[in-house]
Design a protein around this motif. Structure first.
Motif, mmCIF file in Angstrom:
data_model
loop_
_atom_site.group_PDB
_atom_site.id
_atom_site.type_symbol
_atom_site.label_atom_id
_atom_site.label_comp_id
_atom_site.label_asym_id
_atom_site.label_seq_id
_atom_site.Cartn_x
_atom_site.Cartn_y
_atom_site.Cartn_z
ATOM 1 N N GLY A 123 -42.567 -8.035 5.914
ATOM 2 C CA GLY A 123 -41.548 -7.401 6.740
ATOM 3 C C GLY A 123 -40.327 -8.290 6.878
ATOM 4 O O GLY A 123 -40.438 -9.524 6.937
ATOM 5 N N HIS A 124 -39.152 -7.668 6.931
ATOM 6 C CA HIS A 124 -37.872 -8.369 7.036
ATOM 7 C C HIS A 124 -36.963 -7.623 8.008
ATOM 8 O O HIS A 124 -37.152 -6.435 8.253
ATOM 9 C CB HIS A 124 -37.191 -8.441 5.672
ATOM 10 N N THR A 125 -35.960 -8.310 8.525
ATOM 11 C CA THR A 125 -34.968 -7.687 9.400
ATOM 12 C C THR A 125 -33.577 -8.180 9.027
ATOM 13 O O THR A 125 -33.429 -9.117 8.244
ATOM 14 C CB THR A 125 -35.206 -8.042 10.889
ATOM 15 N N ASP A 126 -32.568 -7.565 9.624
ATOM 16 C CA ASP A 126 -31.227 -8.129 9.526
ATOM 17 C C ASP A 126 -31.107 -9.203 10.604
ATOM 18 O O ASP A 126 -32.093 -9.549 11.253
ATOM 19 C CB ASP A 126 -30.154 -7.038 9.642
ATOM 20 N N SER A 127 -29.920 -9.721 10.814
ATOM 21 C CA SER A 127 -29.772 -10.868 11.726
ATOM 22 C C SER A 127 -29.184 -10.509 13.090
ATOM 23 O O SER A 127 -28.708 -11.384 13.800
ATOM 24 C CB SER A 127 -28.894 -11.939 11.066
ATOM 25 N N ARG A 128 -29.235 -9.240 13.480
ATOM 26 C CA ARG A 128 -28.558 -8.840 14.720
ATOM 27 C C ARG A 128 -29.215 -9.349 15.992
ATOM 28 O O ARG A 128 -28.547 -9.487 16.995
ATOM 29 C CB ARG A 128 -28.412 -7.332 14.782
ATOM 30 N N ALA A 129 -30.477 -9.632 16.014
ATOM 31 C CA ALA A 129 -31.136 -10.139 17.226
ATOM 32 C C ALA A 129 -31.471 -11.622 17.021
ATOM 33 O O ALA A 129 -31.131 -12.213 16.004
ATOM 34 C CB ALA A 129 -32.392 -9.329 17.511
ATOM 35 N N SER A 130 -32.158 -12.194 17.982
ATOM 36 C CA SER A 130 -32.536 -13.604 17.854
ATOM 37 C C SER A 130 -33.594 -13.769 16.765
ATOM 38 O O SER A 130 -34.321 -12.825 16.429
ATOM 39 C CB SER A 130 -33.090 -14.132 19.176
ATOM 40 N N ASP A 131 -33.703 -14.965 16.235
ATOM 41 C CA ASP A 131 -34.693 -15.255 15.203
ATOM 42 C C ASP A 131 -36.094 -14.949 15.721
ATOM 43 O O ASP A 131 -36.905 -14.321 15.030
ATOM 44 C CB ASP A 131 -34.581 -16.723 14.769
ATOM 45 N N ARG A 155 -40.918 -11.246 15.447
ATOM 46 C CA ARG A 155 -41.892 -10.340 16.066
ATOM 47 C C ARG A 155 -41.735 -8.912 15.544
ATOM 48 O O ARG A 155 -42.734 -8.239 15.257
ATOM 49 C CB ARG A 155 -41.764 -10.375 17.590
ATOM 50 N N LEU A 156 -40.499 -8.440 15.417
ATOM 51 C CA LEU A 156 -40.255 -7.078 14.938
ATOM 52 C C LEU A 156 -40.720 -6.928 13.487
ATOM 53 O O LEU A 156 -41.394 -5.945 13.146
ATOM 54 C CB LEU A 156 -38.767 -6.721 15.058
ATOM 55 N N SER A 157 -40.396 -7.888 12.637
ATOM 56 C CA SER A 157 -40.813 -7.789 11.234
ATOM 57 C C SER A 157 -42.337 -7.858 11.117
ATOM 58 O O SER A 157 -42.931 -7.203 10.260
ATOM 59 C CB SER A 157 -40.141 -8.860 10.378
ATOM 60 N N LYS A 158 -42.994 -8.614 11.989
ATOM 61 C CA LYS A 158 -44.463 -8.674 11.992
ATOM 62 C C LYS A 158 -45.051 -7.315 12.369
ATOM 63 O O LYS A 158 -45.952 -6.815 11.689
ATOM 64 C CB LYS A 158 -44.952 -9.740 12.972
ATOM 65 N N ARG A 159 -44.539 -6.715 13.436
ATOM 66 C CA ARG A 159 -45.066 -5.417 13.871
ATOM 67 C C ARG A 159 -44.869 -4.356 12.790
ATOM 68 O O ARG A 159 -45.759 -3.536 12.531
ATOM 69 C CB ARG A 159 -44.405 -4.978 15.176
ATOM 70 N N ARG A 160 -43.729 -4.366 12.136
ATOM 71 C CA ARG A 160 -43.463 -3.381 11.097
ATOM 72 C C ARG A 160 -44.358 -3.600 9.874
ATOM 73 O O ARG A 160 -44.897 -2.647 9.320
ATOM 74 C CB ARG A 160 -41.993 -3.416 10.703
ATOM 75 N N SER A 177 -56.551 -2.072 -0.551
ATOM 76 C CA SER A 177 -56.885 -3.445 -0.186
ATOM 77 C C SER A 177 -55.596 -4.211 0.119
ATOM 78 O O SER A 177 -54.684 -4.270 -0.710
ATOM 79 C CB SER A 177 -57.624 -4.120 -1.340
ATOM 80 N N VAL A 178 -55.523 -4.789 1.305
ATOM 81 C CA VAL A 178 -54.354 -5.576 1.705
ATOM 82 C C VAL A 178 -54.772 -7.044 1.752
ATOM 83 O O VAL A 178 -55.600 -7.433 2.574
ATOM 84 C CB VAL A 178 -53.810 -5.117 3.076
ATOM 85 N N LEU A 179 -54.216 -7.843 0.849
ATOM 86 C CA LEU A 179 -54.549 -9.268 0.792
ATOM 87 C C LEU A 179 -53.900 -10.055 1.911
ATOM 88 O O LEU A 179 -54.505 -10.975 2.454
ATOM 89 C CB LEU A 179 -54.096 -9.883 -0.534
ATOM 90 N N ALA A 180 -52.645 -9.723 2.214
ATOM 91 C CA ALA A 180 -51.920 -10.488 3.229
ATOM 92 C C ALA A 180 -50.821 -9.639 3.832
ATOM 93 O O ALA A 180 -50.290 -8.731 3.190
ATOM 94 C CB ALA A 180 -51.316 -11.751 2.617
ATOM 95 N N VAL A 181 -50.510 -9.952 5.068
ATOM 96 C CA VAL A 181 -49.382 -9.343 5.765
ATOM 97 C C VAL A 181 -48.506 -10.508 6.229
ATOM 98 O O VAL A 181 -48.951 -11.367 6.981
ATOM 99 C CB VAL A 181 -49.845 -8.503 6.974
ATOM 100 N N ASN A 182 -47.278 -10.536 5.731
ATOM 101 C CA ASN A 182 -46.349 -11.621 6.048
ATOM 102 C C ASN A 182 -45.109 -11.057 6.713
ATOM 103 O O ASN A 182 -44.744 -9.901 6.497
ATOM 104 C CB ASN A 182 -45.939 -12.371 4.777
ATOM 105 N N TRP A 183 -44.439 -11.876 7.476
ATOM 106 C CA TRP A 183 -43.208 -11.440 8.134
ATOM 107 C C TRP A 183 -42.248 -12.612 8.154
ATOM 108 O O TRP A 183 -42.630 -13.755 8.352
ATOM 109 C CB TRP A 183 -43.486 -10.907 9.532
#
Length: 170
Positions: A104-112, A117-122, A136-142
């Protein structure tokens, strides 16, 4: 493994009674495509993940899907829209992969911190859909805003940075 070079046993090790084995430095690529530096003498060895200067692992991965998060999530949300869930279920059901790594990735509009946290939840929400169809999901990264694809100075660039990448492991 691909041998890069060989080196004799260090003099100090020889003086301590070690046998004159030859150490073989190599690069080993694990099943999810990430490189590891390996030093092996045949009896024991050492392995460490190869990383870039900024600390990310060096991996050879086939990104089989990049989904703009705007297609899946409402602004500042991590619940997947109904059409997004349908799209992902179809994707995971038909993709020719042994497993997936979801990032998961985000733009830079909020704090790091907030963006992490948002990219992790997504990313976790997408992984949940994958698992629901038996993928099968090997890994979830954010990564939040830390790995932009484009500039965060324009609306078009920020839109590219708000994404979930689905990496196929063949």
């Amino acid at each position: 493994m691909v041998a890069l070079a060989t080196a004799p046993l260090p003099v100090a090790a020889q003086q301590m009674g070690a046998t004159a084995e030859t150490y073989k430095p190599t690069i080993w690529i694990d099943p999810d495509g990430c490189e590891h530096w390996v030093m092996d003498d045949g009896a024991e060895g050492y392995m460490d993940a190869r990383k870039t200067r900024d600390g990310r692992p060096v991996c050879h991965r086939n990104v089989c899907g990049i989904v703009p998060t705007d297609q899946l999530f409402a602004t500042d949300r991590s619940a997947i829209s109904a059409s997004g869930r349908d799209y992902l279920r179809k994707f995971f059901s038909t993709a020719q992969a042994r497993a997936f790594i979801i990032t998961g990735h985000t733009d830079s509009r909020a704090s790091d911190e907030y963006n992490l946290r948002l990219s992790k939840r997504r990313a976790e929400a997408v992984a949940s859909v994958a698992k629901s169809v038996g993928a099968s999901v090997l890994a979830v990264n954010w990564y939040g805003e830390r790995m932009p694809r484009a500039t965060n100075k324009t609306a078009a660039g920020m839109a590219q940075n708000r994404r979930v990448e689905i990496i196929c492991v063949k």
